[in-house]
Design a protein around this motif. Structure first.
Motif, PDB file in Angstrom:
ATOM      1  N   HIS A   1       0.787  -1.087   0.029  1.00  0.00           N
ATOM      2  CA  HIS A   1      -0.026  -0.027  -0.064  1.00  0.00           C
ATOM      3  C   HIS A   1       0.884   1.227  -0.027  1.00  0.00           C
ATOM      4  O   HIS A   1       1.964   1.184  -0.094  1.00  0.00           O
ATOM      5  N   LEU A   2       0.227   2.337   0.184  1.00  0.00           N
ATOM      6  CA  LEU A   2       1.022   3.721  -0.102  1.00  0.00           C
ATOM      7  C   LEU A   2       1.792   4.154   1.244  1.00  0.00           C
ATOM      8  O   LEU A   2       2.340   5.336   0.959  1.00  0.00           O
ATOM      9  N   HIS A   3       1.700   3.254   2.283  1.00  0.00           N
ATOM     10  CA  HIS A   3       2.779   3.673   3.356  1.00  0.00           C
ATOM     11  C   HIS A   3       4.215   3.463   3.123  1.00  0.00           C
ATOM     12  O   HIS A   3       4.412   2.668   2.317  1.00  0.00           O
ATOM     13  N   GLU A   4       5.027   4.380   3.455  1.00  0.00           N
ATOM     14  CA  GLU A   4       6.465   4.284   3.146  1.00  0.00           C
ATOM     15  C   GLU A   4       7.107   3.067   3.911  1.00  0.00           C
ATOM     16  O   GLU A   4       6.738   2.629   5.051  1.00  0.00           O
ATOM     17  N   ALA A   5       8.084   2.470   3.155  1.00  0.00           N
ATOM     18  CA  ALA A   5       8.835   1.553   3.740  1.00  0.00           C
ATOM     19  C   ALA A   5       9.640   1.823   4.880  1.00  0.00           C
ATOM     20  O   ALA A   5       9.864   3.253   5.200  1.00  0.00           O
ATOM     21  N   PRO A   6      10.048   0.937   5.654  1.00  0.00           N
ATOM     22  CA  PRO A   6      10.547   1.191   7.081  1.00  0.00           C
ATOM     23  C   PRO A   6      12.074   1.855   6.980  1.00  0.00           C
ATOM     24  O   PRO A   6      12.422   2.951   7.713  1.00  0.00           O
ATOM     25  N   LEU A   7      12.870   1.703   5.998  1.00  0.00           N
ATOM     26  CA  LEU A   7      14.067   2.104   5.907  1.00  0.00           C
ATOM     27  C   LEU A   7      14.242   2.901   4.468  1.00  0.00           C
ATOM     28  O   LEU A   7      14.848   3.991   4.476  1.00  0.00           O
ATOM     29  N   THR A   8      13.768   2.406   3.535  1.00  0.00           N
ATOM     30  CA  THR A   8      13.805   2.990   2.248  1.00  0.00           C
ATOM     31  C   THR A   8      12.611   3.893   2.152  1.00  0.00           C
ATOM     32  O   THR A   8      11.493   3.390   1.337  1.00  0.00           O
ATOM     33  N   LYS A   9      12.754   4.990   2.405  1.00  0.00           N
ATOM     34  CA  LYS A   9      11.536   5.809   2.548  1.00  0.00           C
ATOM     35  C   LYS A   9      10.866   6.157   1.076  1.00  0.00           C
ATOM     36  O   LYS A   9       9.627   6.600   1.309  1.00  0.00           O
ATOM     37  N   LYS A  10      11.425   5.928   0.035  1.00  0.00           N
ATOM     38  CA  LYS A  10      10.943   6.634  -1.201  1.00  0.00           C
ATOM     39  C   LYS A  10       9.939   5.131  -1.781  1.00  0.00           C
ATOM     40  O   LYS A  10       9.514   5.443  -3.002  1.00  0.00           O
ATOM     41  N   HIS A  11      10.428   4.223  -0.986  1.00  0.00           N
ATOM     42  CA  HIS A  11       9.365   2.996  -1.471  1.00  0.00           C
ATOM     43  C   HIS A  11       8.392   2.356  -0.597  1.00  0.00           C
ATOM     44  O   HIS A  11       8.099   3.249   0.381  1.00  0.00           O
TER      45      HIS A  11
ATOM     46  N   GLY B   1      -8.875 -10.713   2.124  1.00  0.00           N
ATOM     47  CA  GLY B   1      -7.945  -9.588   1.899  1.00  0.00           C
ATOM     48  C   GLY B   1      -8.812  -8.598   0.977  1.00  0.00           C
ATOM     49  O   GLY B   1      -9.956  -8.279   0.887  1.00  0.00           O
ATOM     50  N   ASP B   2      -7.910  -7.749   0.211  1.00  0.00           N
ATOM     51  CA  ASP B   2      -8.555  -6.837  -0.436  1.00  0.00           C
ATOM     52  C   ASP B   2      -7.803  -6.754  -2.014  1.00  0.00           C
ATOM     53  O   ASP B   2      -6.788  -7.534  -2.217  1.00  0.00           O
ATOM     54  N   SER B   3      -8.076  -5.763  -2.755  1.00  0.00           N
ATOM     55  CA  SER B   3      -7.400  -5.549  -4.234  1.00  0.00           C
ATOM     56  C   SER B   3      -5.856  -5.261  -3.931  1.00  0.00           C
ATOM     57  O   SER B   3      -4.991  -5.453  -4.894  1.00  0.00           O
ATOM     58  N   ASN B   4      -5.357  -4.976  -2.710  1.00  0.00           N
ATOM     59  CA  ASN B   4      -3.616  -4.643  -2.620  1.00  0.00           C
ATOM     60  C   ASN B   4      -2.959  -6.014  -2.310  1.00  0.00           C
ATOM     61  O   ASN B   4      -1.701  -5.731  -2.022  1.00  0.00           O
ATOM     62  N   ASP B   5      -3.749  -7.097  -2.594  1.00  0.00           N
ATOM     63  CA  ASP B   5      -2.925  -8.465  -2.475  1.00  0.00           C
ATOM     64  C   ASP B   5      -2.757  -8.749  -3.633  1.00  0.00           C
ATOM     65  O   ASP B   5      -2.249 -10.036  -3.896  1.00  0.00           O
ATOM     66  N   LEU B   6      -2.898  -8.211  -4.871  1.00  0.00           N
ATOM     67  CA  LEU B   6      -2.975  -8.740  -6.174  1.00  0.00           C
ATOM     68  C   LEU B   6      -1.529  -8.346  -6.827  1.00  0.00           C
ATOM     69  O   LEU B   6      -1.072  -7.268  -6.665  1.00  0.00           O
TER      70      LEU B   6
END
Length: 753
Positions: free
Chosen positions: A430-440, A452-457
């Protein structure tokens, strides 16, 4: 042929004196001294086509029968003294001692360096009774009853040859016993060279081959008056063997290969300009060098890896760094002699491995991301080891589909859902930033029991594939494109904090460029509804594993970064001896060993580098302006240009490239360059002291020369006496305490002893 070479050498010796007299006379007759000097040097080309690249080696005829045994005796005694102390693991013995054990046990491992050094360490241990059972877990672990002295002794033995090689190289280049003795003494009594030679490390093995290559190259060129003789071929072949050895220990060996290569190109260019030689003769010289300096080293280098792969045939801690196909050749690996379905299908249980170096297996576990780190959902990481939590189920994107029908194969472009087998949560982003690589974006495990939902595809893409292509186990490189955000599944290679169990961060990258970090392959594949094939048909050939191992080593080398709170040494620190390395011990109750060069030796070397540049420049300007010089000055100029120039180039090649490297650097990386610097110092100071007759008359100039040499050697020896506890171990108070043995010797605040 040997008698002919001796006769030619004697004739060259006699003609050298005559040429010097002619040079002196011609230099007095006009200002065009440079032209005459150049022509005179061209005249030194023999009828056999070898130019006088270095001074003739007739100095060997007068070589002292005392100095050489003294240098050898001191070298072996200082390196082998207290070789078993301290009786515990010191610094990088943790790595290279353990790797020696792996060879004895035939267990596969990964290292960023080529294998020769570790193979020799393992062989030395095996030959001296070590059984490979010591774990080498961490510095400070006591060896107890384990037989470790053989591995240390082997490294010290090779390190003992360094002053001997330096003595012989400088003697050949300068024809001066004094220059050779100064060079050897600088290395003999350097605390850093002693320390780095006494432990289970690659450095003394690497430096042995580097110095052996330089000595062989110099000896080879000194035999230019009798090409294609037995001795000429011997030194050519030894040069090639030494080059293969240097590169086989570390990629730093490329620097000495460059040095020998440049010198060889220069030599061939002079041959090409010799009108006495036919094109056939020139071709013979060219072919001989191609064989001795290219084909032979290449063959030996490849042979080293062939032996490496044959010996390490059991599964071990290095498996995860290599491709799945590579692992299938290792005994004990779950892929060895295994069978599984060839093509990926829905309903299969799989493991997914990232293709970057140390990228790891796609992994999840019950632990959640901590508060404040993206969404508080289940962690998804990459794990370098085989584990049950690496297993994933492949489902169609339709949640209502139960995969009960006959299995359908997965194709390039299909949209799938991956369910973690242990926790039943789906791979999610989803659109939350990654723990260390903030641009991911963050990657998590979400949902439970098939919800689940559509973010599992995720859309599966075969790299280089076309729509409809099947996904092959082991062989296909795939990418997983997140349908909702358009990012790709990515292993960043960054280590998570303790809340992530120090596993590798997995993200979803919005940058779609194909890199090993975003490429994966299917390794394990379980599906009872599909026919199995033997993985033996997928085993890679020798050339494939050779290329793969080099790719992995180069990526690993470039990926070496400083650890948290680790002091990163910089290249400009090294020549000034700014900071050393702690090999053992941190307080006054420990047995402390500290890698630091003898400051007197290192600062003499540093000053001599500047002095050499000044002397060479002044001598060249003097010749260019047409000043009259005697044969002695001409010989000094020649030694400065040829011998000193070769050593200066060696120093630059082994030092300057580190300024361009992005990897983590350490103080010990300078020691090969230090050897060249010490040899250059021997030549520079010897000529400088001999030049005292420009200022003082005889016998005062002779007295001044003897006094200067004596003071220099005594300073080197006395400074070694002061600083030798750094090498052989210290106990008791630290240097800042007035009662310490090292009190008053902490001349720089950056030293840590």
């Amino acid at each position: 042929m040997a008698e002919e070479c001796v006769t030619l050498n004697q004739n060259r010796t006699d003609s050298t004196s005559l040429r010097h007299r002619k040079q002196t006379a011609s230099l007095k007759q006009g200002p065009n001294q440079t032209t005459r000097l150049s022509k005179t040097r061209d005249d030194t080309t023999s009828s056999n086509g070898i130019s006088d690249s270095f001074p003739a080696s007739h100095g060997r005829q007068t070589q002292s029968k005392i100095l050489f045994p003294v240098v050898a005796g001191i070298s072996f005694s200082t390196r082998l003294y207290k070789i078993t102390e301290p009786p515990h693991v010191c610094w990088d013995e943790t790595h290279f001692g353990k790797m020696g054990s792996y060879y004895i046990n035939r267990t596969f491992f990964f290292d960023v360096h080529p294998p020769l050094g570790k193979m020799l360490i393992g062989l030395a241990g095996y030959m001296t009774g070590y059984d490979g059972s010591f774990p080498f877990m961490k510095p400070g672990d006591r060896y107890e009853h384990h037989n470790y002295w053989g591995m240390r002794g082997f490294c010290a033995l090779l390190g003992s040859f360094l002053p001997i090689f330096a003595y012989l190289i400088v003697l050949e280049l300068s024809r001066s016993q004094t220059a050779a003795l100064i060079a050897a003494s600088l290395i003999l009594f350097d605390t850093g060279c002693i320390t780095i030679s006494q432990y289970i490390l690659l450095d003394p093995i690497l430096m042995f081959f580097i110095m052996s290559a330089v000595l062989s190259m110099v000896k080879f060129h000194q035999l230019g008056h009798c090409p294609f003789s037995a001795s000429w071929w011997l030194w050519l072949v030894l040069t090639g063997i030494s080059l293969a050895g240097a590169l086989g220990v570390k990629f730093v060996g490329l620097f000495v290969i460059t040095l020998v290569g440049l010198n060889t190109v220069s030599d061939l260019w002079r041959l090409f300009g010799d009108l006495h030689l036919s094109l056939v003769d020139i071709a013979k010289h060219f072919v001989a060098r191609v064989f001795g300096l290219i084909l032979l080293p290449l063959f030996l280098y490849v042979t080293i890896f062939a032996v490496h792969f044959v010996v390490l045939n059991k599964s071990g801690p290095g498996d995860g760094f290599f491709s799945s196909a590579f692992q299938s050749r290792l005994i004990g690996n779950n892929l060895h002699n295994a069978s599984m379905p060839e093509y990926l299908a829905y309903g299969s249980t799989i493991t997914i491995k990232n293709l970057r170096i140390a990228g790891g297996y796609l992994h999840s576990h019950w632990h959640l991301y901590p508060e404040g780190v993206g969404a508080r959902q289940q962690q998804v990481t990459a794990y370098l080891h085989k584990d049950y939590n690496n297993l994933w189920l492949v489902h169609k994107h339709d949640y209502n589909n139960t995969n009960r029908e006959s299995p359908k194969l997965v194709r390039h472009g299909d949209v799938i859902r991956l369910e973690h087998k242990e926790t039943t949560r789906s791979l999610h982003s989803h659109l939350h930033e990654a723990p260390l690589t903030k641009k991911h974006f963050q990657v998590t495990g979400y949902g439970i029991n098939g919800t689940g939902d559509s973010n599992d595809l995720w859309q599966i893409q075969v790299c280089g594939g076309r729509p409809g292509d099947l996904v092959k186990v082991l062989r296909s490189k795939i990418r997983l494109l997140h349908r909702a955000t358009g990012c790709v599944l990515y292993s960043s290679g960054r280590t998570l904090p303790k809340w992530g169990w120090e596993q590798v961060e997995v993200t979803c990258s919005p940058y779609l460029k194909e890199t090993p970090s975003s490429q994966w392959n299917i390794e394990d594949h379980i599906n009872p509804k599909l026919p199995n094939i033997s993985l033996s048909v997928l085993k890679p050939h020798f050339l494939e594993i050779l290329i793969e191992s080099h790719i992995v080593m180069l990526r690993g080398n470039s990926g070496l970064k400083p650890k948290d709170n680790e002091m990163n040494s910089k290249p400009w620190h090294w020549p000034i001896n700014y900071q050393g390395l702690r090999f053992s011990g941190v307080n006054n109750t420990d047995y402390r060993v500290y890698l630091l060069g003898n400051p007197v030796v290192w600062w003499i070397n540093l000053g001599s580098l500047a002095l050499y540049v000044v002397m060479a420049a002044v001598a060249s300007v003097t010749v260019q302006r047409g000043f009259s010089l005697g044969s002695k000055r001409l010989e000094h100029l020649y030694v400065l240009r040829r011998g000193g120039g070769l050593l200066l180039l060696g120093w630059l090649l082994h030092y300057a490239p580190f300024y361009t490297m992005g990897r983590v650097l350490y103080y010990h990386h300078y020691f090969p360059a230090m050897l060249f610097s010490s040899m250059l110092t021997g030549i520079t100071l010897d000529i400088w002291l001999q030049s005292s007759d420009l200022v003082f008359r005889t016998p005062y100039s002779d007295w001044l020369q003897v006094i200067g040499q004596t003071v220099l050697l005594l300073s080197i020896v006395y400074s070694f006496y002061l600083f030798h506890p750094l090498s052989y171990g210290m106990t008791g108070p630290l240097a800042h305490n007035p009662t310490s043995h090292m009190a008053g010797l902490k001349w720089m605040d950056s030293w840590e002893f």
